[in-house]
Write an enzyme that holds these catalytic residues in place. Structure first.
Site, PDB file in Angstrom:
ATOM      1  N   TYR A  23     -48.298 -62.422  97.350  1.00 45.52           N
ATOM      2  CA  TYR A  23     -48.338 -61.313  96.396  1.00 45.52           C
ATOM      3  C   TYR A  23     -48.680 -61.838  95.009  1.00 45.52           C
ATOM      4  CZ  TYR A  23     -47.225 -56.632  94.761  1.00 45.52           C
ATOM      5  OH  TYR A  23     -47.310 -55.364  94.240  1.00 45.52           O
ATOM      6  N   HIS A  50     -40.402 -51.192  91.323  1.00 46.56           N
ATOM      7  CA  HIS A  50     -40.929 -52.326  92.079  1.00 46.56           C
ATOM      8  C   HIS A  50     -39.841 -53.264  92.593  1.00 46.56           C
ATOM      9  CE1 HIS A  50     -44.587 -51.116  89.813  1.00 46.56           C
ATOM     10  NE2 HIS A  50     -45.187 -51.488  90.921  1.00 46.56           N
ATOM     11  N   ASN A  58     -54.485 -53.880  97.051  1.00 45.42           N
ATOM     12  CA  ASN A  58     -53.236 -54.154  97.743  1.00 45.42           C
ATOM     13  C   ASN A  58     -53.452 -53.792  99.211  1.00 45.42           C
ATOM     14  OD1 ASN A  58     -50.579 -54.977  97.991  1.00 45.42           O
ATOM     15  ND2 ASN A  58     -49.749 -52.947  97.541  1.00 45.42           N
ATOM     16  N   ARG A  71     -57.051 -53.378  91.100  1.00 47.04           N
ATOM     17  CA  ARG A  71     -56.637 -54.447  92.003  1.00 47.04           C
ATOM     18  C   ARG A  71     -56.635 -53.892  93.425  1.00 47.04           C
ATOM     19  NH1 ARG A  71     -51.146 -54.343  93.748  1.00 47.04           N
ATOM     20  NH2 ARG A  71     -51.156 -56.600  94.019  1.00 47.04           N
ATOM     21  N   TYR A  86     -41.220 -56.795 104.671  1.00 43.74           N
ATOM     22  CA  TYR A  86     -41.420 -55.788 103.633  1.00 43.74           C
ATOM     23  C   TYR A  86     -42.550 -54.820 103.986  1.00 43.74           C
ATOM     24  CZ  TYR A  86     -43.035 -53.738  99.239  1.00 43.74           C
ATOM     25  OH  TYR A  86     -43.454 -52.855  98.279  1.00 43.74           O
ATOM     26  N   LYS A  87     -43.624 -55.332 104.564  1.00 40.47           N
ATOM     27  CA  LYS A  87     -44.763 -54.487 104.917  1.00 40.47           C
ATOM     28  C   LYS A  87     -44.574 -53.777 106.252  1.00 40.47           C
ATOM     29  CE  LYS A  87     -48.209 -57.105 102.258  1.00 40.47           C
ATOM     30  NZ  LYS A  87     -48.700 -56.002 101.408  1.00 40.47           N
ATOM     31  N   GLU A 134     -55.394 -50.494  99.687  1.00 39.31           N
ATOM     32  CA  GLU A 134     -55.312 -49.601  98.536  1.00 39.31           C
ATOM     33  C   GLU A 134     -56.137 -50.174  97.382  1.00 39.31           C
ATOM     34  OE1 GLU A 134     -50.730 -47.991  99.269  1.00 39.31           O
ATOM     35  OE2 GLU A 134     -51.174 -49.383  97.621  1.00 39.31           O
TER      36      GLU A 134
END
Length: 345
Positions: A37, A193, A225, A223, A316-317, A265
């Site tokens: 990240y 966040h 993601n 950016r 997390y994903k 994204e």
């Protein structure tokens, strides 16, 4: 600009698919064989012709179907659009930015005519035409952010800048990747966040906040993601988890190619002129493993990224249940040869 809009669905029978042209322009997010990240922000300047970054807001073959899916989601849960009262001026900023951008960049599809504060907006693909007074809250039967949020692909958050931080004080969210606007609205930057692993340790969010607080009018940034999802479903919200969460248990080595999707994204941020708020635009692109693997370079690189992904990010994903199967499936596409640099097929 000529576009052929596809008749497709992002729920139930899932008829969504990418044409060869859409695959070629897909924003593959990995420039290396590993991922961690990071802020990875760059200026949101005009990209190459045909690229998803060519214009401020990308309109593609899925436009009509995505707008129809937005309407379905809002009909089931009106809370996907929320705005705190002090964000009224920022909403009109949002409307102006999106209308001007779409009419300038896609003149065959959208038009905006101004006579002082009396504006006429036409959206040809959706069959919408309205004359209204800019800034007049009675102009529509809904807020200006909801009015245009329904007509632009992607999700949108309006960030208010005060007290040395940014607050998510308005949002139009119908295609979020497992987070809730109802929970996050009104939160400050670090609260919003907080769940992202590794970022506190690495100081990523502190640096990103400092950068965005200094964001200038007329100098937007962007950016990429990414995460993954099962089936081409846009609405993977916590509120509707019972409708999609169980799909993670349906993945087998035989259906990885069809069911498992890379979800990217394109996140863009714009300083707004009157309110000084920041628009956070989140445009979602979906591609399944069969489509992704039409590029040997992408298949090899994504195999290596997934195989080496930090366990915290896997959790997390939400990849735990199908990550290993996807790695196994992609391994057949990776012959061990060096992957050439670059992100395009």
């Amino acid at each position: 600009m000529s576009l052929a809009f596809k008749k497709e669905t992002f729920r139930d029978d899932y008829t969504y698919q990418n044409s060869p042209k859409a695959i070629k322009r897909f924003p593959f997010p990995f420039a290396e064989d590993t991922y961690m990240y990071s802020v990875n922000i760059e200026p949101h300047t005009k990209g190459p012709v045909g690229a998803v970054t060519e214009f401020a807001f990308d309109i593609d073959e899925h436009y009509v179907a995505e707008c129809e899916d937005k309407a379905k989601t809002l009909a089931l849960d009106a809370g996907r659009y929320q705005a705190l009262p002090h964000m009224a001026e920022a909403q009109w900023d949002f409307l102006e930015l999106t209308m001007e951008s779409l009419s300038n960049d896609y003149p065959d599809l959208f038009s905006l005519k101004k006579d002082g504060l009396l504006w006429t907006w036409e959206n040809k693909p959706l069959g919408i035409k309205n004359t209204f007074t800019f800034g007049d809250s009675t102009s529509f039967d809904m807020d200006p952010m909801e009015y245009m949020g329904r007509q632009v692909q992607g999700d949108f958050v309006l960030l208010d800048q005060r007290n040395g931080t940014l607050y998510a004080d308005a949002g139009f969210i119908t295609s979020q990747a497992d987070w809730s606007l109802a929970f996050d609205v009104g939160m400050a930057w670090h609260e919003w966040h907080g769940p992202v692993p590794q970022v506190t340790k690495l100081g990523v969010m502190d640096r990103a906040l400092k950068f965005l607080m200094a964001l200038q009018l007329g100098a937007p940034v962007r950016r990429l993601n990414w995460t993954m999802t099962i089936n081409p479903r846009l609405d993977t919200s916590p509120e509707n988890y019972p409708l999609w969460g169980g799909d993670r248990n349906k993945v087998t080595i035989d259906n990885v190619g069809e069911l498992v999707h890379l979800r990217v994204e394109l996140q863009s941020l714009f300083r707004l002129p009157r309110s000084n708020a920041i628009l956070f635009s989140i445009r979602c692109y979906l591609i399944n493993m069969n489509e992704l693997s039409t590029s040997a370079r992408w298949a090899k690189r994504f195999h290596r990224v997934l195989k080496s992904l930090h366990p915290d990010l896997v959790e997390y994903k939400g990849l735990t249940k199908f990550k290993d199967l996807t790695v196994q499936w992609l391994s057949k596409k990776d012959d061990g040869a060096e992957v050439a640099l670059g992100t395009h097929p």
